[in-house]
Motif scaffolding. Sequence first.
Motif, PDB file in Angstrom:
ATOM      1  N   ARG A 198       0.832  -1.204   0.000  1.00  0.00           N
ATOM      2  CA  ARG A 198       0.000   0.000   0.000  1.00  0.00           C
ATOM      3  C   ARG A 198       0.864   1.251   0.000  1.00  0.00           C
ATOM      4  NH1 ARG A 198      -5.118  -1.117   3.982  1.00  0.00           N
ATOM      5  NH2 ARG A 198      -5.695  -3.107   3.069  1.00  0.00           N
ATOM      6  N   PHE A 199       2.037   1.147   0.604  1.00  0.00           N
ATOM      7  CA  PHE A 199       2.977   2.255   0.701  1.00  0.00           C
ATOM      8  C   PHE A 199       4.342   1.743   0.256  1.00  0.00           C
ATOM      9  CE2 PHE A 199      -0.286   2.938   3.929  1.00  0.00           C
ATOM     10  CZ  PHE A 199      -0.794   4.160   3.515  1.00  0.00           C
ATOM     11  N   HIS A 223       9.539   3.622  -2.595  1.00  0.00           N
ATOM     12  CA  HIS A 223       9.859   4.211  -3.890  1.00  0.00           C
ATOM     13  C   HIS A 223      11.356   4.425  -4.057  1.00  0.00           C
ATOM     14  CE1 HIS A 223       5.965   4.956  -5.669  1.00  0.00           C
ATOM     15  NE2 HIS A 223       5.526   5.427  -4.510  1.00  0.00           N
ATOM     16  N   ALA A 229       9.227   6.899  -7.892  1.00  0.00           N
ATOM     17  CA  ALA A 229       8.478   7.898  -7.125  1.00  0.00           C
ATOM     18  C   ALA A 229       7.732   8.848  -8.045  1.00  0.00           C
ATOM     19  CB  ALA A 229       9.436   8.696  -6.249  1.00  0.00           C
ATOM     20  N   ARG A 275       8.642   5.886   1.525  1.00  0.00           N
ATOM     21  CA  ARG A 275       7.208   5.602   1.671  1.00  0.00           C
ATOM     22  C   ARG A 275       6.370   6.875   1.633  1.00  0.00           C
ATOM     23  NH1 ARG A 275       7.007   0.226   5.529  1.00  0.00           N
ATOM     24  NH2 ARG A 275       8.442  -0.923   4.186  1.00  0.00           N
ATOM     25  N   SER A 294       4.988   8.587  -1.742  1.00  0.00           N
ATOM     26  CA  SER A 294       3.695   8.309  -2.379  1.00  0.00           C
ATOM     27  C   SER A 294       2.790   9.536  -2.358  1.00  0.00           C
ATOM     28  CB  SER A 294       2.985   7.142  -1.688  1.00  0.00           C
ATOM     29  OG  SER A 294       3.664   5.930  -1.942  1.00  0.00           O
ATOM     30  N   THR A 338       2.431   4.192   7.430  1.00  0.00           N
ATOM     31  CA  THR A 338       3.169   3.462   6.392  1.00  0.00           C
ATOM     32  C   THR A 338       3.993   2.313   6.968  1.00  0.00           C
ATOM     33  OG1 THR A 338       5.115   4.908   6.496  1.00  0.00           O
ATOM     34  CG2 THR A 338       3.344   5.522   4.938  1.00  0.00           C
TER      35      THR A 338
END
Length: 181
Positions: free
Chosen positions: A5-6, A9, A14, A38, A41, A169
């Motif tokens: 979900r998180f 990146h 990103a 994280r 996002s 996160t």
Amino acid sequence: MSVTRFPDHTLESAPAAARATMAAVERKQGYLPVGVTRLASAPELLNGFLKVSALFESTTLDPLAREVVIMTMATRNGCHLCVAMHTARLTALDADAALLAALRDGNPLPDERLEAVRQFTLAVLATNGAVDDAALDAFLAHGHTSRNALEVVLGIGAYTMSTLANRMTDAPVDPQLAAFA
């Protein structure tokens, strides 16, 4: 919370609006913290937190007083990442071991001036900012100013963003901070 979900990146994955900030953090830190990867996002949150945090760092509160506000928020909100990160920062500032232990445990601080910062931070949180005269007078009696009182609010705002986002996160402690966890 699911990591997917998180995502963690990279500079390549990103959102474009987060990449310059991520690169700047990596240059400054020497690595890219997972919390940053994280938060990327939501570039607005990442950028906003770092801007507000930088503003808090420029206040007239001294470095130890700022760290007291941050650690009070980190322990109150249960952000293990922030506790580790700011334990490292306090260690770099040569903070006394008793101060570190008290901050990490949420106990009264051995330094009365810094304890006034901790108590005032907690009073601001408990009253949603509507501190009474006694709380403000106790803060001011330890050499702090009305400007400092408002600067505490700035720190609370910055570290509300950070602690809540890091918890949401489920950002882990980076290996570089493991000794301070």
